[in-house]
Motif scaffolding. Sequence first.
Motif, PDB file in Angstrom:
ATOM      1  N   PRO A  47      25.027 -42.224  38.715  1.00 35.92           N
ATOM      2  CA  PRO A  47      24.865 -40.805  38.366  1.00 35.92           C
ATOM      3  C   PRO A  47      24.313 -40.639  36.954  1.00 35.92           C
ATOM      4  N   GLY A  48      23.512 -39.632  36.773  1.00 34.04           N
ATOM      5  CA  GLY A  48      22.910 -39.378  35.466  1.00 34.04           C
ATOM      6  C   GLY A  48      23.288 -38.009  34.954  1.00 34.04           C
ATOM      7  N   VAL A  49      22.436 -37.477  34.070  1.00 35.81           N
ATOM      8  CA  VAL A  49      22.637 -36.146  33.499  1.00 35.81           C
ATOM      9  C   VAL A  49      21.455 -35.274  33.899  1.00 35.81           C
ATOM     10  N   THR A  50      21.747 -34.195  34.595  1.00 34.32           N
ATOM     11  CA  THR A  50      20.713 -33.255  35.019  1.00 34.32           C
ATOM     12  C   THR A  50      20.941 -31.914  34.348  1.00 34.32           C
ATOM     13  N   ALA A 106      18.933 -33.631  22.501  1.00 30.95           N
ATOM     14  CA  ALA A 106      20.328 -33.345  22.156  1.00 30.95           C
ATOM     15  C   ALA A 106      21.274 -33.503  23.340  1.00 30.95           C
ATOM     16  N   LEU A 107      20.850 -33.061  24.526  1.00 28.18           N
ATOM     17  CA  LEU A 107      21.730 -33.111  25.694  1.00 28.18           C
ATOM     18  C   LEU A 107      21.634 -34.427  26.463  1.00 28.18           C
ATOM     19  N   LYS A 108      20.673 -35.273  26.081  1.00 28.24           N
ATOM     20  CA  LYS A 108      20.514 -36.608  26.691  1.00 28.24           C
ATOM     21  C   LYS A 108      20.301 -36.528  28.207  1.00 28.24           C
ATOM     22  N   ALA A 109      19.514 -35.569  28.632  1.00 25.05           N
ATOM     23  CA  ALA A 109      19.269 -35.384  30.064  1.00 25.05           C
ATOM     24  C   ALA A 109      18.329 -36.459  30.600  1.00 25.05           C
ATOM     25  N   ASP A 110      18.604 -36.901  31.823  1.00 30.32           N
ATOM     26  CA  ASP A 110      17.698 -37.810  32.540  1.00 30.32           C
ATOM     27  C   ASP A 110      16.702 -37.009  33.381  1.00 30.32           C
TER      28      ASP A 110
END
Length: 589
Positions: free
Chosen positions: A115-118, A341-345
């Motif tokens: 899982p990542g960051v969306t 900043a939010l480190k989204a993938d």
Amino acid sequence: MATVPSLAATVRQRVSDALSAALPEAASADPLLRRSDRADFQANGMLALAKQLKGNPRELAGKVTEALPESPEIAGIEVSGPGFLNITVADGAIVKNLAARWQDDRLGVPYKDEPGVTVIDYSQPNVAKEMHVGHLRSTVIGDAIVQLLEHRGEKVIRRHHIGDWGTNFGMLIQYLIEHPHELDHESDTAGAKDAGEAAMARLNRLYKASRAVFDSDEAFKARARDRVPALQSGDPETLALWHKIVDESKTYFQAVYEELDVEIRDEDIVGESAYNDDLQQVVRDLEESGVAVRSEGALCVFFEDVKGPDGTPTPLIVQKSNGGFGYAATDLAAIRNRIGALKADTLLYVVDARQALHFRMVFETAQRAGWLPEGAARQLPFGTVLGKDGKPFKTREGETVRLVDLLDEAVERAAAVVREKAGEGVGEEEIQRRAQQVGIGAVKYADLSNSMTRDYVFDLDRMVSLQGDTSVYLQYAYARVRSIFRRAGELKPVPHPELALEPAERALALHLDGFADTLVTAADEYAPHKLTAYLYELATLYSRFFENCLVLNPEAPQQSENRLFLCDLTAKVLRQGLDLLGIRTPERL
């Protein structure tokens, strides 16, 4: 609990292993397994593989059949036609698999391996303006995708990029300075049904009054325009009045979201204003890197394949010639924030299809600047809501339809359906509670059951119908299942793998086994309509099962327990699936 693979996945693996054993050079070949009306599953991969190897597909299929060892899942396999494999699974294997899913809180749905960051950008209303039917799709689709991704274990950050900045605020704020009690009037709010509607009535009054002066008084127009740089530079008085307008709008937004049964948290509302301080840096970086160039005083990004009707290049304008900023600048600043900043993938934008070119240019600009990894951002475009005449949905007067009016009418129509089904003895308060769930569910389902890129016709008569592909049909199926348990007495749901299944039972059971695979596909492809299609087919198969298989039979207690088990799992899947779509499931309809 360990993930329970679907029978389809197990059978696919069995056939794949047999294919590797029969033909080692085809170890990576896909057997192309699918459901079939000739058997439970059909594998078609032998045809393509035989063509590739210049062999006979029937002979290859025969070799695979011979290489397939006995297994508890496969009851029979035969070669059909030019080289298909028709596969029948064992009744006991179906029930055992479903029993494992039934005992799992997640109904067998696996978490993502990695899982990542969306960050998902959806529901973008404008401050001081009413939400209309155009905001419906972005909100409903975005909310469903959030729920699907979070259920798979993805970290999801919601972003509501509201329009809370720009030249209109100079007009509104200047009018408030000169008429300080304009937002305190109660004359237009006497008939408001809630605080949100009252807030919108005050904002409408402010907008109409300020616009009238702006259009008729050149001196006021000049003062209003001078107020914009005061807002952008952070003048305390100007900012205080801006906050007052934004807060009134948020009160209104939340009332609409509450009726739509969508959770929008205040911390997720990050509008255009949030990136105001970053815009000059965006401009400097783009200009210094050569990604953007000055053209007639404006800072522009050009693209070889984007040209106007006359063949001249159409650029993305980051900064206007007068020094002002448009949507492109704030969108680019938002991308830098979300990736940095939010480190989204992954960045998702649930936005009207008509903005496709804008977002393509924004994404490419961010990639050229090194702010956005290739493929990390994706617009999820949606089509237009149409009236029964096939044209964009409008009022009879040609005005854009207010979202609250549309929702109120849906609930009113649903109340008539609920009142008819509820019968005597059900109070009006309970009817209205159920009508709220049914009406709002009908609106959401009508939107989500269409592929999001397609336009769809908004037809409340069809939406609240108990017949056809509607949420009311699914809610009724759920209520119908729950009613069985109120009549079951001492009987409880118990799986019995030793029992043979009748055709309607098998069809229902095999479809139930596909829930996890369907949900994974719907989440991974950002396609809620694939889940709605699955749920509609489930309700249809359950109806056939209910009509053809006696559930409560005192003379066959084990069969009754097994059928109650199928009923209970059907209810759990319907409830879980509809919940992920943001649709309630009343126990009674």
